[in-house]
Write an enzyme that holds these catalytic residues in place. Structure first.
Site, PDB file in Angstrom:
ATOM      1  N   TYR A 166     -42.962  10.189  34.875  1.00 39.83           N
ATOM      2  CA  TYR A 166     -41.706   9.443  35.088  1.00 39.83           C
ATOM      3  C   TYR A 166     -41.920   8.511  36.279  1.00 39.83           C
ATOM      4  O   TYR A 166     -41.946   8.951  37.437  1.00 39.83           O
ATOM      5  CB  TYR A 166     -40.545  10.383  35.390  1.00 39.83           C
ATOM      6  CG  TYR A 166     -40.089  11.267  34.239  1.00 39.83           C
ATOM      7  CD1 TYR A 166     -40.436  10.987  32.919  1.00 39.83           C
ATOM      8  CD2 TYR A 166     -39.286  12.371  34.479  1.00 39.83           C
ATOM      9  CE1 TYR A 166     -40.002  11.802  31.875  1.00 39.83           C
ATOM     10  CE2 TYR A 166     -38.846  13.183  33.441  1.00 39.83           C
ATOM     11  CZ  TYR A 166     -39.213  12.896  32.148  1.00 39.83           C
ATOM     12  OH  TYR A 166     -38.769  13.706  31.123  1.00 39.83           O
TER      13      TYR A 166
ATOM     14  N   SER B  83     -21.599   9.264  26.114  1.00 42.36           N
ATOM     15  CA  SER B  83     -20.889   9.481  27.379  1.00 42.36           C
ATOM     16  C   SER B  83     -19.477   8.910  27.408  1.00 42.36           C
ATOM     17  O   SER B  83     -18.670   9.283  28.241  1.00 42.36           O
ATOM     18  CB  SER B  83     -21.681   8.853  28.533  1.00 42.36           C
ATOM     19  OG  SER B  83     -21.666   7.435  28.404  1.00 42.36           O
TER      20      SER B  83
ATOM     21  N   ARG C 217     -28.591  10.143  25.761  1.00 43.97           N
ATOM     22  CA  ARG C 217     -29.099   9.086  26.657  1.00 43.97           C
ATOM     23  C   ARG C 217     -28.012   8.072  27.024  1.00 43.97           C
ATOM     24  O   ARG C 217     -28.267   6.888  27.188  1.00 43.97           O
ATOM     25  CB  ARG C 217     -30.297   8.405  26.020  1.00 43.97           C
ATOM     26  CG  ARG C 217     -31.413   9.417  25.714  1.00 43.97           C
ATOM     27  CD  ARG C 217     -32.464   8.851  24.831  1.00 43.97           C
ATOM     28  NE  ARG C 217     -33.495   9.834  24.501  1.00 43.97           N
ATOM     29  CZ  ARG C 217     -34.565  10.096  25.247  1.00 43.97           C
ATOM     30  NH1 ARG C 217     -34.751   9.459  26.364  1.00 43.97           N
ATOM     31  NH2 ARG C 217     -35.448  10.986  24.868  1.00 43.97           N
ATOM     32  N   GLY C 218     -26.804   8.576  27.131  1.00 45.50           N
ATOM     33  CA  GLY C 218     -25.684   7.737  27.556  1.00 45.50           C
ATOM     34  C   GLY C 218     -24.778   7.328  26.405  1.00 45.50           C
ATOM     35  O   GLY C 218     -23.608   7.009  26.603  1.00 45.50           O
TER      36      GLY C 218
ATOM     37  N   LEU D 231     -26.173  13.852  26.360  1.00 43.97           N
ATOM     38  CA  LEU D 231     -25.283  12.696  26.193  1.00 43.97           C
ATOM     39  C   LEU D 231     -25.943  11.658  25.288  1.00 43.97           C
ATOM     40  O   LEU D 231     -25.521  10.500  25.248  1.00 43.97           O
ATOM     41  CB  LEU D 231     -24.960  12.078  27.555  1.00 43.97           C
ATOM     42  CG  LEU D 231     -24.208  13.011  28.503  1.00 43.97           C
ATOM     43  CD1 LEU D 231     -24.009  12.360  29.862  1.00 43.97           C
ATOM     44  CD2 LEU D 231     -22.862  13.403  27.898  1.00 43.97           C
TER      45      LEU D 231
HETATM   46  N1  LIG Z   1     -38.691  17.015  27.292  1.00 46.26           N
HETATM   47  C1  LIG Z   1     -38.496  15.769  26.951  1.00 46.26           C
HETATM   48  O1  LIG Z   1     -39.141  15.260  26.034  1.00 46.26           O
HETATM   49  C2  LIG Z   1     -37.474  14.953  27.673  1.00 46.26           C
HETATM   50  C3  LIG Z   1     -37.150  13.684  27.186  1.00 46.26           C
HETATM   51  C4  LIG Z   1     -36.181  12.967  27.855  1.00 46.26           C
HETATM   52  C5  LIG Z   1     -35.566  13.488  28.957  1.00 46.26           C
HETATM   53  N2  LIG Z   1     -35.912  14.715  29.419  1.00 46.26           N
HETATM   54  C6  LIG Z   1     -35.286  15.281  30.642  1.00 46.26           C
HETATM   55  O2  LIG Z   1     -33.908  15.476  30.417  1.00 46.26           O
HETATM   56  C7  LIG Z   1     -33.152  14.783  31.405  1.00 46.26           C
HETATM   57  C8  LIG Z   1     -31.842  14.325  30.830  1.00 46.26           C
HETATM   58  O3  LIG Z   1     -32.091  13.472  29.731  1.00 46.26           O
HETATM   59  P1  LIG Z   1     -31.480  12.032  29.615  1.00 46.26           P
HETATM   60  O4  LIG Z   1     -31.402  11.453  30.989  1.00 46.26           O
HETATM   61  O5  LIG Z   1     -32.193  11.324  28.573  1.00 46.26           O
HETATM   62  O6  LIG Z   1     -30.111  12.349  28.978  1.00 46.26           O
HETATM   63  P2  LIG Z   1     -28.584  12.171  29.115  1.00 46.26           P
HETATM   64  O7  LIG Z   1     -28.057  13.040  30.164  1.00 46.26           O
HETATM   65  O8  LIG Z   1     -28.174  12.359  27.700  1.00 46.26           O
HETATM   66  O9  LIG Z   1     -28.340  10.644  29.452  1.00 46.26           O
HETATM   67  C9  LIG Z   1     -28.396  10.074  30.715  1.00 46.26           C
HETATM   68  C10 LIG Z   1     -27.699   8.735  30.614  1.00 46.26           C
HETATM   69  O10 LIG Z   1     -26.314   8.979  30.409  1.00 46.26           O
HETATM   70  C11 LIG Z   1     -25.544   8.177  31.249  1.00 46.26           C
HETATM   71  N3  LIG Z   1     -24.310   8.873  31.691  1.00 46.26           N
HETATM   72  C12 LIG Z   1     -23.055   8.432  31.530  1.00 46.26           C
HETATM   73  N4  LIG Z   1     -22.176   9.309  32.004  1.00 46.26           N
HETATM   74  C13 LIG Z   1     -22.875  10.315  32.527  1.00 46.26           C
HETATM   75  C14 LIG Z   1     -22.516  11.510  33.193  1.00 46.26           C
HETATM   76  N5  LIG Z   1     -21.252  11.839  33.434  1.00 46.26           N
HETATM   77  N6  LIG Z   1     -23.490  12.332  33.607  1.00 46.26           N
HETATM   78  C15 LIG Z   1     -24.777  12.034  33.375  1.00 46.26           C
HETATM   79  N7  LIG Z   1     -25.197  10.896  32.737  1.00 46.26           N
HETATM   80  C16 LIG Z   1     -24.231  10.043  32.330  1.00 46.26           C
HETATM   81  C17 LIG Z   1     -26.428   7.866  32.430  1.00 46.26           C
HETATM   82  O11 LIG Z   1     -25.784   6.764  32.878  1.00 46.26           O
HETATM   83  P3  LIG Z   1     -26.050   5.600  33.894  1.00 46.26           P
HETATM   84  O12 LIG Z   1     -26.807   4.593  33.071  1.00 46.26           O
HETATM   85  O13 LIG Z   1     -24.699   5.146  34.270  1.00 46.26           O
HETATM   86  O14 LIG Z   1     -26.828   6.171  35.014  1.00 46.26           O
HETATM   87  C18 LIG Z   1     -27.812   7.819  31.810  1.00 46.26           C
HETATM   88  O15 LIG Z   1     -28.050   6.517  31.351  1.00 46.26           O
HETATM   89  C19 LIG Z   1     -34.076  13.668  31.873  1.00 46.26           C
HETATM   90  O16 LIG Z   1     -33.705  13.178  33.130  1.00 46.26           O
HETATM   91  C20 LIG Z   1     -35.399  14.354  31.847  1.00 46.26           C
HETATM   92  O17 LIG Z   1     -35.559  15.128  33.035  1.00 46.26           O
HETATM   93  C21 LIG Z   1     -36.841  15.461  28.768  1.00 46.26           C
END
Ligand SMILES: NC(=O)c1ccc[n+]([C@@H]2O[C@H](COP(=O)([O-])OP(=O)(O)OC[C@H]3O[C@@H](n4cnc5c(N)ncnc54)[C@H](OP(=O)(O)O)[C@@H]3O)[C@@H](O)[C@H]2O)c1
Length: 331
Positions: free
Chosen positions: A58, A214, A210-211, A208
């Site tokens: 990352y 949300s 990926r947003g 979420l």
């Molecule tokens: N194992 C794997 O293959 C894999 C793959 C992907 C991710 N991950 C891990 O999982 C974590 C979470 O995944 P993700 O970031 O893709 O998923 P997510 O939580 O589904 O999406 C994050 C996105 O949602 C938006 N968002 C809007 N409201 C929110 C709220 N109240 N709280 C949090 N986010 C909000 C964020 O907004 P903004 O744009 O406003 O900031 C960001 O763009 C990653 O950070 C990573 O550590 C693992």
């Protein structure tokens, strides 16, 4: 509010019922504010979140250095640091396959420990199955690192049921990280039941979508070419519109309970079982505060079912990854 805790599988640590995923603080979701990101990690720790998830790829190590900086100002003992390794990238950021050979495990781990400024990683996991390396070899190499004290627990990410069984036969696996949300339910058929049979917990990412789920997303959002969502099928054209229509249905159902769509989506995942820990990708304190509110939502089975009526299983338009990346996924 006292933070609820959950065991990470039968053999893993107890962690907060909500984890913080740090990926978007360094990579893949467009620009992020570093100071705000660190303040968000602090806010998460202050709220009782213990599980911090990162990957060495990352931001090509940047995310681990950010985590180090944030945790340096707090008690390392309160953080459960989960690190993914094995994804290969070029200087332009492009993904270029996976390397989970035993010698690569030791090499990646050495660099991660140094970047994180810690003598151990709590949960260490290959980001994907390396098709060229038997999972027994990868897990065996991490097990040696557990024996040597550099790693506490072994996790996996986006692998299928058979791989889970083979891995668990070598060493206890504490959790499987897998995309799991109202829009992504592929884990439910075979993988989740197998994880449960083996005492392996689930850390759910993309709760979420990926947003998208949300309630803050709109079709006019400008995405930089290096934003994952610029290529994600679910964020394109007609698919995006169909998915946003589902979010409106989710919003209406959530509103009736006095919560936001994001809180409903997180609460739904948290209600899948005591063995499921949602990770949220909050990178700002206001988003984190919203996510934390989901823990208080306490969905009844009837309310969870209403959310599933709003966003029925299989209703998502578009695959969860672009085609080349889908080839590395089990479901
Ligand atoms: N194992 C794997 O293959 C894999 C793959 C992907 C991710 N991950 C891990 O999982 C974590 C979470 O995944 P993700 O970031 O893709 O998923 P997510 O939580 O589904 O999406 C994050 C996105 O949602 C938006 N968002 C809007 N409201 C929110 C709220 N109240 N709280 C949090 N986010 C909000 C964020 O907004 P903004 O744009 O406003 O900031 C960001 O763009 C990653 O950070 C990573 O550590 C693992």
């Amino acid at each position: 509010m006292t933070m609820e805790t959950r065991g990470l599988g039968a053999t893993g640590p107890r962690v907060s019922a909500l984890g913080l995923g740090m990926m978007g603080m360094s990579d893949l979701y467009g620009p992020a504010d570093r100071d705000e990101a660190i303040a968000t990690v602090h806010s998460a720790l202050d709220a009782g979140i213990t599980l911090l998830d990162t990957g060495d790829f990352y931001g090509m190590g940047d995310n681990e250095m950010l985590l180090r900086e944030a945790v340096r100002q707090r008690d390392r003992g309160n953080a459960v640091i989960s690190v993914k390794f094995g994804a290969l990238r070029g200087p332009d950021g492009r993904f270029a396959g996976y390397d989970a050979r035993p010698e690569a495990v030791r090499n990646f781990l050495a660099y991660s420990l140094r970047r994180l400024g810690t003598d151990h990683i709590d949960v260490y996991r290959p980001a994907r199955l390396d098709p060229a390396v038997p999972i027994e070899d990868t897990v065996g190499a991490i097990a040696e690192m557990v024996e040597a004290g550099y790693v506490r627990h072994i996790g996996l990410s986006e692998v299928g049921a058979q791989t889970l069984r083979r891995a668990a036969a070598v060493h206890p696996i504490c959790d499987l990280q897998f995309e799991y949300s109202l829009l992504s339910r592929g884990i439910e058929e075979e993988i989740l039941p197998t994880a449960r049979e083996l005492g392996i917990g689930v850390t759910a990412y993309g709760v979420l979508s990926r947003g998208l789920l949300s309630g803050h997303w709109d079709s006019g959002r400008d995405l930089r070419p290096d934003d994952f969502r610029a290529r994600s099928p679910r964020f394109q054209g007609e698919n995006l519109q169909r998915n946003l229509d589902l979010v409106e249905a989710l919003r209406a159902t959530a509103q009736a309970k006095g919560i936001t769509p994001a809180q409903a989506a997180i609460a739904w995942v948290a209600a899948r079982g005591e063995d499921v820990v949602p990770l949220v990708g909050a990178r700002r304190r206001d988003r984190l505060a919203e996510a934390l509110g989901a823990l208080e939502a306490g969905l009844t089975p009837e309310e969870a079912a209403e959310l599933e009526n709003a966003v029925p299983r299989g209703a998502a338009a578009g695959e969860r990854y672009p085609e080349p990346q889908m080839r590395h996924l089990p479901a």
